[in-house]
Write an enzyme that holds these catalytic residues in place. Structure first.
Site, PDB file in Angstrom:
ATOM      1  N   SER A 142      -4.454  -5.371   2.411  1.00 39.15           N
ATOM      2  CA  SER A 142      -4.834  -4.218   1.174  1.00 39.15           C
ATOM      3  C   SER A 142      -6.048  -3.412   1.862  1.00 39.15           C
ATOM      4  CB  SER A 142      -4.953  -5.051   0.044  1.00 39.15           C
ATOM      5  OG  SER A 142      -5.506  -4.017  -0.974  1.00 39.15           O
ATOM      6  N   TYR A 155      -8.918 -11.036  -5.028  1.00 41.24           N
ATOM      7  CA  TYR A 155      -7.986 -10.443  -4.085  1.00 41.24           C
ATOM      8  C   TYR A 155      -8.592  -9.834  -3.000  1.00 41.24           C
ATOM      9  CZ  TYR A 155      -3.955  -7.071  -3.490  1.00 41.24           C
ATOM     10  OH  TYR A 155      -2.982  -6.252  -2.821  1.00 41.24           O
TER      11      TYR A 155
END
Length: 264
Positions: A142, A155
């Site tokens: 990401s 995350y």
């Protein structure tokens, strides 16, 4: 061989293949001639892919947090389909919220899938690939791995760890002809992204517009290209890195985020 079939005869394994980016990666691989073992914790989506693509896709349930299950699945894939040429780590989960309110169990769960799961799958595959002297591993991380995000510490940290793990693995196996790269998407039209918009005032449309425009209050830039990514945009980058067109690329971190991070 044309670009449309440049993966003819290759065998691939994709985790998190049931929907979103994982599903798009499976489709892109099959369209280019590969046969794919599509795995997911919930195999329903992968089974639907297999039904649509016939002998090009084989579906299996897989919990990437279970090292024994990973080893069995990869061994089965090699016994039934053939030696793995490509492995794509897509399986991931998101648990948001401020660090001061972060639950220990949520933190552990995010790392178990997003980081340790990548290690389990990559380690098992790389052992076999290095023995054969070839292979490509691509981890979908990401852009949050490289730029801080408010309310996404677990995350972002897990994805940053997955990126560095993949690079370290790539350094260790490069001499054996195995390439390891990462793709870092920005906001992409997936169920995970839509869930983030669920509580937005004005609904999903307003949430999408806010992502494109950016949010000064949360220190988040917008998307210079002015659009949210489609899963296929990410899949194309993954397939490129897995193909021979990227034969001299390893330890690379490819951002597919429309310029959202300003590549900071």
């Amino acid at each position: 061989m044309s670009a449309e079939q440049d993966l003819g005869g290759r065998i691939a394994l994709v985790t998190g293949a049931g929907r979103g980016i994982g599903e798009a990666v499976v489709v892109a691989l099959v369209e280019r001639g590969a046969r794919v073992l599509a795995t997911d914790l919930d195999p329903t989506g992968a089974e639907a892919l297999a039904a649509r693509h016939g002998e090009g896709v084989y579906a299996r349930a897989l919990d990437v947090t279970d090292p024994a299950a990973v080893e069995r699945t990869i061994a089965e894939a090699e016994d039934t389909l053939g030696p793995l040429d490509i492995v794509v780590n897509v399986a991931g989960i998101l648990s948001g919220g401020p660090v001061l309110d972060l639950d220990d169990a949520d933190w552990a769960a995010v790392f178990a899938v997003n980081t340790t799961g990548v290690m389990h799958v990559s380690r098992s595959a790389a052992r076999r690939m290095t023995a054969r002297g070839r292979g490509a591993i691509v981890t979908v991380a990401s852009n949050a791995a490289g730029v801080p995000r408010s309310g996404m510490a677990a995350y972002a940290a897990s994805k940053a760890a997955a990126v560095m793990f993949t690079k370290c693995l790539g350094l260790e196996v490069a001499a054996h002809g195995v390439r390891c790269n990462t793709v870092c998407p920005g906001s992409t039209l997936t169920d995970m992204q839509r869930a983030l918009w669920a509580g937005s005032p004005g609904g999903a449309e307003a949430g999408q517009r806010a992502v494109v425009e950016g949010d000064l209050a949360s220190y988040r830039t917008g998307i210079p290209l002015g659009r949210i990514a489609d899963p296929a945009d990410v899949a194309d980058a993954v397939v490129f890195l897995a193909s021979d067109r990227a034969r001299h690329i390893t330890l690379h971190d490819l951002y597919v985020d429309g310029g959202a991070t300003l590549r900071a």
